[in-house]
Structure formats: C-alpha cells, structure tokens
Design an enzyme around this catalytic site. Structure first.
Site, PDB file in Angstrom:
ATOM      1  N   GLU A 256       0.837  -1.210   0.000  1.00 17.35           N
ATOM      2  CA  GLU A 256       0.000   0.000   0.000  1.00 17.35           C
ATOM      3  C   GLU A 256       0.866   1.252   0.000  1.00 17.35           C
ATOM      4  OE1 GLU A 256      -2.413   1.657  -0.622  1.00 17.35           O
ATOM      5  OE2 GLU A 256      -4.239   1.167   0.448  1.00 17.35           O
TER       6      GLU A 256
ATOM      7  N   ASP B 238      -3.961   5.267   6.641  1.00 16.30           N
ATOM      8  CA  ASP B 238      -4.422   6.483   7.314  1.00 16.30           C
ATOM      9  C   ASP B 238      -5.347   6.050   8.457  1.00 16.30           C
ATOM     10  OD1 ASP B 238      -5.002   9.230   7.656  1.00 16.30           O
ATOM     11  OD2 ASP B 238      -6.523   9.245   6.099  1.00 16.30           O
TER      12      ASP B 238
HETATM   13  P1  IMP Z   1      -7.611   4.801   5.072  1.00 15.86           P
HETATM   14  O1  IMP Z   1      -8.717   3.853   4.792  1.00 15.86           O
HETATM   15  O2  IMP Z   1      -8.101   6.016   5.821  1.00 15.86           O
HETATM   16  O3  IMP Z   1      -6.433   4.179   5.772  1.00 15.86           O
HETATM   17  O4  IMP Z   1      -7.190   5.381   3.668  1.00 15.86           O
HETATM   18  C1  IMP Z   1      -6.149   4.944   2.950  1.00 15.86           C
HETATM   19  C2  IMP Z   1      -6.183   5.554   1.559  1.00 15.86           C
HETATM   20  O5  IMP Z   1      -6.513   6.948   1.578  1.00 15.86           O
HETATM   21  C3  IMP Z   1      -4.806   5.468   0.956  1.00 15.86           C
HETATM   22  O6  IMP Z   1      -4.624   4.279   0.248  1.00 15.86           O
HETATM   23  C4  IMP Z   1      -4.760   6.697   0.068  1.00 15.86           C
HETATM   24  O7  IMP Z   1      -5.259   6.378  -1.203  1.00 15.86           O
HETATM   25  C5  IMP Z   1      -5.681   7.686   0.719  1.00 15.86           C
HETATM   26  N1  IMP Z   1      -4.935   8.687   1.524  1.00 15.86           N
HETATM   27  C6  IMP Z   1      -4.908   8.786   2.867  1.00 15.86           C
HETATM   28  N2  IMP Z   1      -4.116   9.791   3.276  1.00 15.86           N
HETATM   29  C7  IMP Z   1      -3.607  10.341   2.134  1.00 15.86           C
HETATM   30  C8  IMP Z   1      -2.685  11.428   1.902  1.00 15.86           C
HETATM   31  O8  IMP Z   1      -2.149  12.106   2.802  1.00 15.86           O
HETATM   32  N3  IMP Z   1      -2.394  11.668   0.601  1.00 15.86           N
HETATM   33  C9  IMP Z   1      -2.927  10.962  -0.447  1.00 15.86           C
HETATM   34  N4  IMP Z   1      -3.778   9.941  -0.263  1.00 15.86           N
HETATM   35  C10 IMP Z   1      -4.120   9.635   1.023  1.00 15.86           C
HETATM   36 MG    MG Z   2      -4.270   3.853  -1.761  1.00 15.77          MG
END
Ligand code: IMP
Ligand code: MG
Length: 187
Positions: free
Chosen positions: A98, A102
């Site tokens: 990945e 986040d």
């Molecule tokens: P999560 O489900 O919140 O962990 O989101 C993960 C996804 O959100 C990642 O695979 C990214 O595609 C996107 N994402 C989260 N933070 C960022 C960032 O700071 N920049 C760009 N994409 C992000």
């Molecule tokens: Mg992603």
C-alpha cells in the site's frame, strides 16, 4: 506542480535508502518462500516497482484496485473491487503493498476480503503510516516511514489524480485543496 508543495517531507534519496532496507528485510523473512506481492492501485505503483528490485528472492506480483471513499472525506470501511486479482491466492504467502495507511479502514477491509480466499499467510507493507489517524487497530508488518497528520502527495500519492509523478513525498499546500479533501475513492 512543485509550487503546490508546501514542504518536502521525504526526499527521493531517503525513499530509495529505506526501500532498500525493506527489500532486504523481506528477502530475509521470505527466504525459501515464493511470496505474492499485491499492489493496491494506483497509489502503490511506484513503491511496488522500486521495492521488487530490492528483493532478491523469487516472487510474483498482482494488482488490485478498490474504491473506498464513497465520495466522503474519510474512508467508509467498505471496499468495492474495481479491478480484481488475476492470481488465485489460496496457499500463497501474500504481502499487500500500500502507499499509505491512514484511518486503517481500507487496509482492514482489504485484508478481511483477501482472508476469505484462504492465503497461507498475509502481511501488510505500506510506504507511509499516518499512525495518529488510526480508527481501527491493524497490524502493519512493514512500513517505510511514519508521518504526521498532513495531506501528502508524490511518489505515487495523488490529490485529484495529480502529483503522482513527483519523485519525493511532500505536503500539499492548503490553498490547493481549499474546500477540503474530497477524494472520491481510495486510489
Ligand atoms: P484509510 O482507509 O483512511 O487508511 O485510507 C487509505 C487511503 O486513503 C490510501 O490508500 C490513500 O489512497 C488515501 N490517503 C490517505 N491519506 C492520504 C494522503 O495524505 N495523501 C494521499 N492519499 C491519502
Ligand atoms: Mg491507496
């Protein structure tokens, strides 16, 4: 493009050096195995490309694309498969690659989905870890860098599909995303 960057957080050289270490670690952990590296499109494409060249054991690769954001600013925890794997993963040692974890909701949903296909093992390897944003406890086996709660772009990561080709990881200027980060999906 560069003028939209507030600050370079991780230089291209630092990324390269860290990926070399990760490659060595994975080569050691999977010696005598034949892991399948699953690249989560699109953000992880450069990471996968550079990482596999630092791994010196046999491996195979596959790609999947998922949608996770549902037009909201935060992950929904639901993933929709936009492009599925072409490789059966049963009895395989899977490593999910990945770009960034986040909230963790996307990675949690992906691993839960893949586990139903009965891999022999499954590990997570992410370039970036925004640990303080985590909403769900997931076990990250390999990570490149922990970063603070900033919206970052470059080295595969985008804002509205731009900036993926920057060779470094940078913080995006606030004025670029004025109205707030409103990603349509987790690409
Ligand atoms: P999560 O489900 O919140 O962990 O989101 C993960 C996804 O959100 C990642 O695979 C990214 O595609 C996107 N994402 C989260 N933070 C960022 C960032 O700071 N920049 C760009 N994409 C992000
Ligand atoms: Mg992603």
């Amino acid at each position: 493009m560069n003028s939209d960057v507030k600050e370079v957080l991780i230089t291209a050289n630092k990324i390269k050096a860290r990926i070399k270490e990760l490659g060595q670690e994975i080569s050691k952990d999977y010696s005598n195995k034949f892991p399948l590296l699953i690249c989560v499109l699109r953000g992880a494409f450069l990471f996968l490309g550079d990482l596999v060249r630092e791994i010196d054991i046999p491996l195979s690769i596959d790609f999947m694309a998922i949608s996770s954001y549902n037009g909201q600013t935060e992950s929904s925890g639901q993933v929709k498969i936009l492009k599925d794997l072409e490789t059966p993963i049963d009895k395989r040692d899977v490593i999910v690659i990945e770009d960034i974890v986040d909230t963790g909701l996307t990675m949690d949903a992906i691993t839960r989905l893949l586990i139903t296909r009965k891999p022999k093992s499954i590990k997570i390897c992410t370039l970036l870890d925004k640990a303080e944003r985590r909403k769900i406890n997931i076990n990250i086996d390999y990570y490149g860098f922990r970063i603070p709660n900033k919206f970052v772009i470059g080295y595969g990561l985008d804002y509205e599909e731009k900036y993926r080709n920057l060779p470094f990881i940078g913080e995006l200027k606030e004025e670029v995303y004025k109205g707030g980060i409103n990603k349509k999906d987790g690409k």
